[in-house]
Design an enzyme around this catalytic site. Structure first.
Site, PDB file in Angstrom:
ATOM      1  N   TYR A  17       0.809  -1.210   0.000  1.00  0.00           N
ATOM      2  CA  TYR A  17       0.000   0.000   0.000  1.00  0.00           C
ATOM      3  C   TYR A  17       0.850   1.271   0.000  1.00  0.00           C
ATOM      4  O   TYR A  17       0.331   2.370  -0.179  1.00  0.00           O
ATOM      5  CB  TYR A  17      -0.840  -0.009   1.284  1.00  0.00           C
ATOM      6  CG  TYR A  17      -2.282   0.347   1.112  1.00  0.00           C
ATOM      7  CD1 TYR A  17      -3.232  -0.635   0.852  1.00  0.00           C
ATOM      8  CD2 TYR A  17      -2.720   1.650   1.246  1.00  0.00           C
ATOM      9  CE1 TYR A  17      -4.567  -0.319   0.735  1.00  0.00           C
ATOM     10  CE2 TYR A  17      -4.045   1.977   1.125  1.00  0.00           C
ATOM     11  CZ  TYR A  17      -4.963   0.987   0.864  1.00  0.00           C
ATOM     12  OH  TYR A  17      -6.276   1.299   0.753  1.00  0.00           O
TER      13      TYR A  17
ATOM     14  N   LYS B  55      -0.794 -12.889   6.315  1.00  0.00           N
ATOM     15  CA  LYS B  55      -0.756 -13.955   5.303  1.00  0.00           C
ATOM     16  C   LYS B  55       0.664 -14.523   5.253  1.00  0.00           C
ATOM     17  O   LYS B  55       1.253 -14.716   4.173  1.00  0.00           O
ATOM     18  CB  LYS B  55      -1.145 -13.389   3.927  1.00  0.00           C
ATOM     19  CG  LYS B  55      -2.629 -13.181   3.723  1.00  0.00           C
ATOM     20  CD  LYS B  55      -3.433 -14.468   3.600  1.00  0.00           C
ATOM     21  CE  LYS B  55      -3.120 -15.229   2.351  1.00  0.00           C
ATOM     22  NZ  LYS B  55      -3.885 -16.519   2.298  1.00  0.00           N
TER      23      LYS B  55
ATOM     24  N   ASP C  23      -7.304 -14.810   5.628  1.00  0.00           N
ATOM     25  CA  ASP C  23      -8.532 -15.335   5.014  1.00  0.00           C
ATOM     26  C   ASP C  23      -9.362 -16.105   6.038  1.00  0.00           C
ATOM     27  O   ASP C  23     -10.602 -15.968   6.089  1.00  0.00           O
ATOM     28  CB  ASP C  23      -8.240 -16.191   3.768  1.00  0.00           C
ATOM     29  CG  ASP C  23      -7.032 -17.091   3.930  1.00  0.00           C
ATOM     30  OD1 ASP C  23      -6.081 -16.685   4.610  1.00  0.00           O
ATOM     31  OD2 ASP C  23      -7.035 -18.199   3.395  1.00  0.00           O
TER      32      ASP C  23
END
Ligand code: NAD
Length: 419
Positions: A148, A218, A284
Site C-alpha cells: 500500500y 498472510k 482469510d
C-alpha cells in the site's frame, strides 16, 4: 485558546483547546456542522463553562483547491503539527496532479502509523448478521508500509522494464509469468514498523482491559513480509510486556514440554490474571471467523492492505460505513487525525440525507483520546438512545422495524435534544 502538547509521554490537553478541522468535500459540508454542534453541547453538558473547544477551519480538498490552488496547503499541515489533534470530513481524491490520495498524504506527512477503527454494534441497527452484539473489536491497521506504500511501476514504462531486468539479471528471479505486460509493486514490511504498531495495540489492550490481541497476516504465503510481521509481533510482546501478556508460542512451548493439559491450564491462568493473550490467524481464515466466531476477537493488529479489507467487512457487519468511525494516530508524537471513514458520497450530497454518525463517532474517539471521557460517553449514550427508538438517517432507518427516517440536520437536532 491553547494548544495540546505532549510531555513525558503524556498528552497535556488545556481546558480551552483549539482543534483544527477540515470540513470535507461533498457531504462534508452537511456532516461537519452537525458533528461540531453535538460535540459543543456534550462538552458543555459534561463540564459547564470549564472546558471548551474552539474549532479552527483548515483547508484541504476541493475547497482548498478552489480558494488557494493547492489541494493540501502547507498551512493545513502546519496547523495539524501545531495543534496535534484534528478532525476531518471526507476528501475527493484528485485525479492526476501527482497526489495519489490526500488522506494518504496526510498520514504519511505526519507519520500517523496506526489507522484505528473501533467496531461495535448499536442496539436497534439492523445488520446482515444474526448476532451483531458479539462484534466488539478494535482494528489497529498499519498505515505506512506494505504494498500500500505506493511503490509501483506501470506496465510498459522504462521503469517497469528496468525493474524487471534488475529482478532477472541481478536477483535471479524467474517467476514473472508475463514480463512484457506486467506492472510491478514492492511490499516493504519492517521490524520498526511492525513493532510500533503491535506495541500500540498491546498498550491499548492493557489500558482498556481487553482480553486479546490477534496478529492477522498472510505469513503462510508471504513468509518474510507478513510472516515477519507475525514473528516480530510475538517477539515484541514477550520482550516488552512479559508480565502482561501470554503469547501463543508460549502456549505451544508448554504444550510441547509438559503436555496439552498444562498448556490449557497456563492459558486459563493467564486469562484469569488479566494477561492479554497474543495470538495470530491467517487473514482469510480471520475474515471467515469474524462471521462465525466474532466473540473470539478483541484487538486486531494487522498490515495495511489486510486492514483495509478487514475494516470494511467489520463495518458492514455492524451497520456499514455510515456509522464506522476512524482515526489515524502516531502514539509516539501524539499527532492524531480523526475522520469520517466514508467518502464524499457525491450521489447524495446536498440532499440532507447523509448519515453524520461516522464523523460523530470519530469525534467521540477524539474526545476519548483527549481524556474528555464524560463528553464522549454522553454522545455515545445519546446515539444508543436514538437508534433504540428507531430514529436514524434513511440509510439505517429503512431497515429498522420501527424505523423513522430523519434528515441529517433533524437527526443532529434530535441527538442534541437527547443530550
Ligand atoms: P463513498 O463512501 O463516498 O460512497 C459509497 C456509497 O456509500 C455511496 O452510495 C454513498 O451515497 C454511500 N454513503 C457513503 N457515506 C454515507 C453516509 N455517511 N451516509 C449515507 N450513505 C453514505 O465512496 P465513493 O463513491 O467510492 O467515493 C467518492 C469520493 O470520495 C471519491 O473521490 C473517493 O476517492 C473519495 N473517498 C474519500 C475518502 C476519505 O476522505 N476518507 C474515503 C473513501 C472515498
Amino acid at each position: 485558546m491553547s494548544k495540546i502538547t505532549k510531555e513525558g509521554g503524556c498528552l497535556i490537553v488545556p481546558e480551552q483547546v483549539t482543534i483544527p478541522y477540515i470540513e470535507g468535500d461533498g457531504v462534508g459540508a452537511e456532516i461537519t456542522p452537525v458533528c461540531q454542534h453535538i460535540v459543543n453541547i456534550a462538552v458543555k453538558k459534561a463540564y459547564g463553562s470549564n472546558r471548551h473547544i474552539e474549532w479552527k477551519e483548515v483547508l484541504a480538498g476541493e475547497k482548498a483547491f478552489k480558494q488557494t490552488g493547492s489541494w493540501l496547503p502547507d498551512e493545513t499541515m502546519d496547523a495539524f503539527r501545531t495543534y496535534m489533534i484534528g478532525i476531518k470530513g471526507p476528501l475527493t481524491t484528485p485525479i492526476g496532479g501527482g497526489i495519489r490520495s490526500l488522506n494518504v498524504a496526510l498520514r504519511q506527512t505526519l507519520d500517523l502509523y496506526v489507522c484505528l477503527r473501533p467496531v461495535r454494534w448499536f442496539q436497534g441497527i439492523v445488520t446482515p448478521i444474526k448476532e451483531p452484539e458479539k462484534v466488539d473489536m478494535y482494528i489497529f491497521r498499519e498505515n505506512t508500509e506494505d504494498i500500500y506504500a505506493g511503490i509501483e511501476w506501470q506496465q510498459g514504462t522504462p521503469e517497469a522494464n528496468k525493474f524487471y531486468r534488475f529482478l532477472t539479471e541481478e536477483m535471479g528471479v524467474t517467476k514473472v509469468r508475463f514480463p512484457e505486460t506486467s506492472s510491478f509493486g514492492v511490499k516493504p514490511v519492517s521490524i520498526e514498523g511492525t513493532e510500533r504498531l503491535v506495541r500500540a495495540a498491546i498498550e491499548f489492550a492493557i489500558t482498556n482491559r481487553l482480553p486479546s490481541v490477534t496478529l492477522v497476516h498472510k505469513g503462510n504465503i508471504m513468509k518474510f513480509t507478513e510472516g515477519g510481521f507475525k514473528l516480530w509481533g510475538y517477539a515484541l510482546a514477550e520482550r516488552e510486556f512479559p508480565g502482561q501478556t501470554f503469547t501463543w508460542p508460549q502456549y505451544e512451548k508448554i504444550k510441547k514440554e509438559k503436555g496439552e493439559d498444562a498448556a490449557a491450564q497456563a492459558l486459563l491462568d493467564a486469562e484469569s490474571s488479566g494477561k492479554v493473550v497474543i495470538k495470530d490467524v491467517i487473514a482469510d481464515a480471520f475474515l471467515q471467523n469474524t462471521l462465525l466466531i466474532p466473540e473470539e476477537y478483541s484487538v486486531i493488529a494487522t498490515l495495511n492492505l489486510n486492514g483495509d479489507y478487514i475494516s470494511d467487512q467489520l463495518a458492514a457487519m455492524v451497520g456499514g460505513i455510515g456509522i464506522a468511525p476512524g482515526a489515524n494516530i502516531n502514539y509516539d508524537s501524539g499527532y492524531a487525525i480523526f475522520e469520517a471513514t466514508h467518502g464524499t458520497a457525491p450521489n447524495i450530497a446536498g440532499k440532507n440525507i447523509v448519515n453524520p454518525c461516522s464523523l460523530i463517532l470519530s469525534s467521540v474517539m477524539m474526545l476519548e483520546f483527549m481524556g474528555w471521557n464524560e463528553a464522549a460517553m454522553l454522545i455515545t449514550a445519546a446515539l444508543e438512545h436514538a437508534f433504540s427508538e428507531g430514529k436514524a438517517t434513511h440509510d439505517l432507518a429503512r431497515f429498522m422495524p420501527n424505523g423513522q427516517s430523519l434528515g441529517t440536520k433533524e437527526f443532529g437536532e434530535y441527538i442534541v435534544k437527547i443530550l
